[in-house]
Design an enzyme around this catalytic site. Structure first.
Site, PDB file in Angstrom:
ATOM      1  N   SER A 145      88.335 124.096  56.125  1.00  8.53           N
ATOM      2  CA  SER A 145      87.737 124.972  57.024  1.00  8.53           C
ATOM      3  C   SER A 145      88.862 126.176  57.642  1.00  8.53           C
ATOM      4  O   SER A 145      89.868 126.051  57.367  1.00  8.53           O
ATOM      5  CB  SER A 145      87.300 124.059  58.322  1.00  8.53           C
ATOM      6  N   TYR A 158      87.344 118.636  65.492  1.00  4.98           N
ATOM      7  CA  TYR A 158      87.288 119.164  64.040  1.00  4.98           C
ATOM      8  C   TYR A 158      88.372 119.995  63.518  1.00  4.98           C
ATOM      9  O   TYR A 158      88.774 119.588  62.192  1.00  4.98           O
ATOM     10  CB  TYR A 158      86.144 120.319  64.276  1.00  4.98           C
TER      11      TYR A 158
HETATM   12  P1  NAP Z   1      75.696 120.362  56.988  1.00  4.83           P
HETATM   13  O1  NAP Z   1      74.744 121.418  56.778  1.00  4.83           O
HETATM   14  O2  NAP Z   1      75.766 119.857  58.294  1.00  4.83           O
HETATM   15  O3  NAP Z   1      75.786 119.223  55.994  1.00  4.83           O
HETATM   16  C1  NAP Z   1      76.710 118.140  55.931  1.00  4.83           C
HETATM   17  C2  NAP Z   1      76.223 116.902  55.073  1.00  4.83           C
HETATM   18  O4  NAP Z   1      77.103 115.825  55.357  1.00  4.83           O
HETATM   19  C3  NAP Z   1      74.534 116.550  55.469  1.00  4.83           C
HETATM   20  O5  NAP Z   1      73.798 116.279  54.309  1.00  4.83           O
HETATM   21  C4  NAP Z   1      75.148 115.310  56.218  1.00  4.83           C
HETATM   22  O6  NAP Z   1      73.867 114.255  56.224  1.00  4.83           O
HETATM   23  C5  NAP Z   1      76.274 114.869  55.478  1.00  4.83           C
HETATM   24  N1  NAP Z   1      76.850 113.567  56.128  1.00  4.83           N
HETATM   25  C6  NAP Z   1      77.296 113.784  57.503  1.00  4.83           C
HETATM   26  N2  NAP Z   1      78.167 112.557  57.737  1.00  4.83           N
HETATM   27  C7  NAP Z   1      77.947 111.804  56.555  1.00  4.83           C
HETATM   28  C8  NAP Z   1      78.538 110.531  56.192  1.00  4.83           C
HETATM   29  N3  NAP Z   1      78.997 109.580  57.130  1.00  4.83           N
HETATM   30  N4  NAP Z   1      78.127 110.088  55.165  1.00  4.83           N
HETATM   31  C9  NAP Z   1      77.487 110.675  54.065  1.00  4.83           C
HETATM   32  N5  NAP Z   1      77.198 112.038  54.357  1.00  4.83           N
HETATM   33  C10 NAP Z   1      77.263 112.615  55.669  1.00  4.83           C
HETATM   34  O7  NAP Z   1      77.104 121.026  56.865  1.00  4.83           O
HETATM   35  P2  NAP Z   1      77.578 122.188  55.942  1.00  4.83           P
HETATM   36  O8  NAP Z   1      77.699 123.434  56.706  1.00  4.83           O
HETATM   37  O9  NAP Z   1      76.947 122.190  54.618  1.00  4.83           O
HETATM   38  O10 NAP Z   1      79.028 121.915  55.596  1.00  4.83           O
HETATM   39  C11 NAP Z   1      79.629 121.008  54.606  1.00  4.83           C
HETATM   40  C12 NAP Z   1      80.910 120.883  54.726  1.00  4.83           C
HETATM   41  O11 NAP Z   1      81.710 122.163  54.776  1.00  4.83           O
HETATM   42  C13 NAP Z   1      81.307 120.104  56.128  1.00  4.83           C
HETATM   43  O12 NAP Z   1      82.628 119.154  55.355  1.00  4.83           O
HETATM   44  C14 NAP Z   1      81.852 121.008  56.848  1.00  4.83           C
HETATM   45  O13 NAP Z   1      82.735 120.784  58.050  1.00  4.83           O
HETATM   46  C15 NAP Z   1      82.430 122.254  56.061  1.00  4.83           C
HETATM   47  N6  NAP Z   1      82.369 123.576  56.595  1.00  4.83           N
HETATM   48  C16 NAP Z   1      81.110 124.192  56.742  1.00  4.83           C
HETATM   49  C17 NAP Z   1      81.371 125.553  57.304  1.00  4.83           C
HETATM   50  C18 NAP Z   1      80.181 126.355  57.858  1.00  4.83           C
HETATM   51  O14 NAP Z   1      80.237 127.460  58.256  1.00  4.83           O
HETATM   52  N7  NAP Z   1      78.970 125.817  57.661  1.00  4.83           N
HETATM   53  C19 NAP Z   1      82.505 126.351  57.236  1.00  4.83           C
HETATM   54  C20 NAP Z   1      83.724 125.471  56.973  1.00  4.83           C
HETATM   55  C21 NAP Z   1      83.578 124.152  56.464  1.00  4.83           C
HETATM   56  P3  NAP Z   1      73.113 114.135  57.616  1.00  4.83           P
HETATM   57  O15 NAP Z   1      72.368 115.524  57.889  1.00  4.83           O
HETATM   58  O16 NAP Z   1      72.413 112.813  57.497  1.00  4.83           O
HETATM   59  O17 NAP Z   1      73.946 114.218  58.915  1.00  4.83           O
HETATM   60  C1  GCO Z   2      82.635 126.440  64.724  1.00  7.63           C
HETATM   61  C2  GCO Z   2      82.092 126.218  63.236  1.00  7.63           C
HETATM   62  C3  GCO Z   2      83.298 126.170  62.274  1.00  7.63           C
HETATM   63  C4  GCO Z   2      82.629 126.297  60.992  1.00  7.63           C
HETATM   64  C5  GCO Z   2      83.601 126.298  59.636  1.00  7.63           C
HETATM   65  C6  GCO Z   2      84.682 127.468  59.729  1.00  7.63           C
HETATM   66  O1  GCO Z   2      81.857 125.977  65.788  1.00  7.63           O
HETATM   67  O2  GCO Z   2      83.360 126.905  65.038  1.00  7.63           O
HETATM   68  O3  GCO Z   2      81.197 125.313  63.157  1.00  7.63           O
HETATM   69  O4  GCO Z   2      83.976 125.102  62.592  1.00  7.63           O
HETATM   70  O5  GCO Z   2      81.785 125.308  60.732  1.00  7.63           O
HETATM   71  O6  GCO Z   2      84.308 125.137  59.691  1.00  7.63           O
HETATM   72  O7  GCO Z   2      85.455 127.431  58.710  1.00  7.63           O
END
Ligand code: NAP
Ligand code: GCO
Length: 264
Positions: A145, A158
């Site tokens: 992240s 986080y």
């Molecule tokens: P999301 O839309 O919330 O999807 C996350 C997925 O992980 C969901 O399908 C969720 O299932 C599943 N999950 C959560 N807890 C779990 C568990 N204990 N066992 C199995 N599955 C589980 O998130 P996303 O935005 O696609 O993010 C995916 C990854 O990228 C995460 O690690 C997040 O921190 C990271 N990330 C996201 C962003 C962003 O801007 N979106 C940026 C940087 C990093 P449920 O729906 O059942 O909870």
């Molecule tokens: C927040 C966001 C971020 C992003 C992502 C950034 O609340 O600041 O959710 O943490 O999801 O991980 O890279």
């Protein structure tokens, strides 16, 4: 050159990949030839994910598994090995966030975030590495992240987890690089998924959410990322094109980490 990115014959497990970033990464890997395995906590989400993959013409093997449960993860990996094959590529994608000011956050909430975002990648990596060693190599990609590098109000757990995940990535690379295992991270910028939906909500008066404007001002690309922006980088880190890349965090952030922000 194209062959270097070919994933034909490889089995890829992407955790929490029913939708969002995991789904986009798995779809890109399928396009590059990989056999896709994914999991989610609830059967209904696995079914929804399987239908979404099928709609794209992708046969994905979906399983119910909570990645924080070590016994369940070990059982999942054994099942996948028996039913699909040895996992060549692991993407630790499943993650959660709780946006709560630190002084209002309970230790229980803090632990839960650490459990899913940091302990689980340890548990799942530990479960797949022995077979990767036996097979002669493998690829692990940890979804980090901006918060692996930066802090901000309300995301202490986080940021602690994602900072830790960066170091777990480097440690897996250090410890298992000798077995031809490459462990790298992808650090997405701000990506439009359900996880960030509350930060992008249109205001009652029709104006943009202040956080939405803040992110645009912080991102040289002047847009939120799409989940599909992570596909190419993930295929690169899963393929032989990256065989001498190890312990690296590839930030896919539209330039956020390079930029001080738009001048007033
Ligand atoms: P999301 O839309 O919330 O999807 C996350 C997925 O992980 C969901 O399908 C969720 O299932 C599943 N999950 C959560 N807890 C779990 C568990 N204990 N066992 C199995 N599955 C589980 O998130 P996303 O935005 O696609 O993010 C995916 C990854 O990228 C995460 O690690 C997040 O921190 C990271 N990330 C996201 C962003 C962003 O801007 N979106 C940026 C940087 C990093 P449920 O729906 O059942 O909870
Ligand atoms: C927040 C966001 C971020 C992003 C992502 C950034 O609340 O600041 O959710 O943490 O999801 O991980 O890279």
């Amino acid at each position: 050159m194209k062959n270097q990115f070919d994933l034909s014959g490889k089995v890829a497990l992407v955790t929490g990949a029913s939708y969002g970033i995991g789904f986009a990464i798995a779809s890109a890997m399928a396009e590059a030839g990989a056999v896709i395995v994914f999991n989610d906590i609830k059967q209904e989400l696995v079914d929804k994910g399987a239908a979404a993959y099928a709609e794209k013409g992708i046969t994905a093997h979906g399983y119910v598994c909570d990645v924080t449960d070590e016994d369940a993860v070990n059982a999942l990996v054994s099942k996948v090995e028996a039913e699909v094959g040895v996992i060549d590529i692991l993407v630790n994608n499943a993650g959660i966030i709780k946006r709560i000011p630190m002084l209002e956050m309970s230790a229980k909430d803090f632990r839960q975030v650490i459990d899913v975002d940091l302990n689980a990648p340890f548990i799942v990596s530990k479960a797949v590495i022995p077979s990767m060693i036996k097979k002669g190599g493998g690829k692990i990609i940890n979804i980090c992240s901006m918060m692996s590098e930066l802090g901000r109000e309300t995301v202490s757990a986080y940021a602690a987890a994602k900072g830790g995940l960066k170091m777990l990535t480097r440690n897996i690379a250090s410890e298992y690089g000798q077995y031809n295992i490459q462990c790298n991270g992808i650090g997405p910028g701000y990506i439009a998924t359900p996880q960030t939906a509350p930060l992008r909500e249109v205001q009652p008066d029709g104006s943009k959410h202040p956080f939405d404007q803040f992110i645009l001002a912080k991102t040289p690309a002047n847009r939120w990322g799409e989940a599909s922006d992570l596909g190419g980088p993930a295929v690169f880190l899963a393929s032989s094109a990256s065989d001498f890349v190890n312990g690296h965090i590839l930030y896919v952030d539209g330039g956020i980490l390079a930029y001080i922000g738009k001048q007033p």
